[in-house]
Design a protein around this motif. Sequence first.
Motif, short mmCIF file in Angstrom:
data_model
loop_
_atom_site.label_atom_id
_atom_site.label_comp_id
_atom_site.label_asym_id
_atom_site.label_seq_id
_atom_site.Cartn_x
_atom_site.Cartn_y
_atom_site.Cartn_z
N ALA A 113 0.84 -1.21 0.00
CA ALA A 113 0.00 0.00 0.00
C ALA A 113 0.87 1.25 0.00
O ALA A 113 0.57 2.22 -0.71
N ALA A 114 1.95 1.22 0.76
CA ALA A 114 2.85 2.38 0.82
C ALA A 114 3.58 2.56 -0.51
O ALA A 114 3.67 3.68 -1.03
N LEU A 115 4.07 1.46 -1.07
CA LEU A 115 4.81 1.54 -2.32
C LEU A 115 3.92 1.93 -3.50
O LEU A 115 4.41 2.49 -4.48
N ALA A 116 2.63 1.66 -3.40
CA ALA A 116 1.70 2.06 -4.46
C ALA A 116 1.64 3.58 -4.57
O ALA A 116 1.37 4.12 -5.65
N THR A 153 12.06 2.53 -2.58
CA THR A 153 12.54 1.44 -1.74
C THR A 153 12.25 1.78 -0.28
O THR A 153 12.29 2.95 0.11
N ILE A 154 11.96 0.75 0.48
CA ILE A 154 11.69 0.93 1.91
C ILE A 154 13.01 0.94 2.65
O ILE A 154 13.81 0.01 2.51
N LEU A 184 6.69 4.08 7.87
CA LEU A 184 7.71 3.71 6.90
C LEU A 184 8.47 4.94 6.45
O LEU A 184 7.90 6.03 6.38
N GLU A 185 9.74 4.73 6.13
CA GLU A 185 10.53 5.72 5.44
C GLU A 185 10.87 5.11 4.08
O GLU A 185 11.38 3.99 4.01
N LEU A 186 10.54 5.84 3.02
CA LEU A 186 10.80 5.39 1.66
C LEU A 186 11.76 6.36 0.98
O LEU A 186 11.80 7.54 1.33
N ARG A 187 12.48 5.86 0.00
CA ARG A 187 13.30 6.72 -0.86
C ARG A 187 12.87 6.43 -2.29
O ARG A 187 12.94 5.28 -2.74
N ASP A 188 12.42 7.48 -2.99
CA ASP A 188 11.96 7.27 -4.36
C ASP A 188 13.14 7.23 -5.32
O ASP A 188 14.30 7.43 -4.93
N LYS A 199 14.15 9.25 -7.38
CA LYS A 199 14.83 10.54 -7.54
C LYS A 199 15.65 10.89 -6.29
O LYS A 199 16.22 11.96 -6.20
N GLY A 200 15.67 9.96 -5.31
CA GLY A 200 16.44 10.19 -4.10
C GLY A 200 15.69 10.94 -3.01
O GLY A 200 16.26 11.25 -1.97
N VAL A 201 14.41 11.22 -3.22
CA VAL A 201 13.61 11.95 -2.24
C VAL A 201 13.12 10.97 -1.17
O VAL A 201 12.64 9.88 -1.49
N GLN A 202 13.24 11.38 0.08
CA GLN A 202 12.79 10.53 1.18
C GLN A 202 11.36 10.93 1.57
O GLN A 202 11.03 12.10 1.66
N TRP A 203 10.53 9.92 1.83
CA TRP A 203 9.13 10.10 2.19
C TRP A 203 8.84 9.42 3.52
O TRP A 203 9.34 8.33 3.77
N ASP A 204 8.03 10.06 4.34
CA ASP A 204 7.55 9.48 5.59
C ASP A 204 6.07 9.15 5.41
O ASP A 204 5.29 10.02 5.04
N LEU A 205 5.72 7.90 5.68
CA LEU A 205 4.33 7.47 5.58
C LEU A 205 3.91 6.83 6.89
O LEU A 205 4.72 6.21 7.57
#
Length: 102
Positions: free
Chosen positions: A48-51, A57-58, A74-78, A80-86
Amino acid sequence: MKNLTVLFTAATLALGANLAMARDLGPDEALKLRDAGTIQSFEKLNEAALAKHPGATIEETELEEEYGRYIYQLELRDNKGVQWDLELDAKTGEILKNHQDD
């Protein structure tokens, strides 16, 4: 000065109470909750997070109990190198928070 001391003490107590409302769950407890059907599988929550961020990547995950609700963070990195908090509701899979990390 007395009012300032009272205000500071009240603020400190309120902050402490809020911190006490969230607790990290260890792997054993998390697996028990998953096996009991209390929370969704980690694979399903990860999907769900990766969608929301295809190709990401997690980097880190954590399960917390906040105010009686299980929150999967979760912390993801897309790509483009951007980090996301979900944050997801671990029971329903609903995404509660999805923002770029500063």
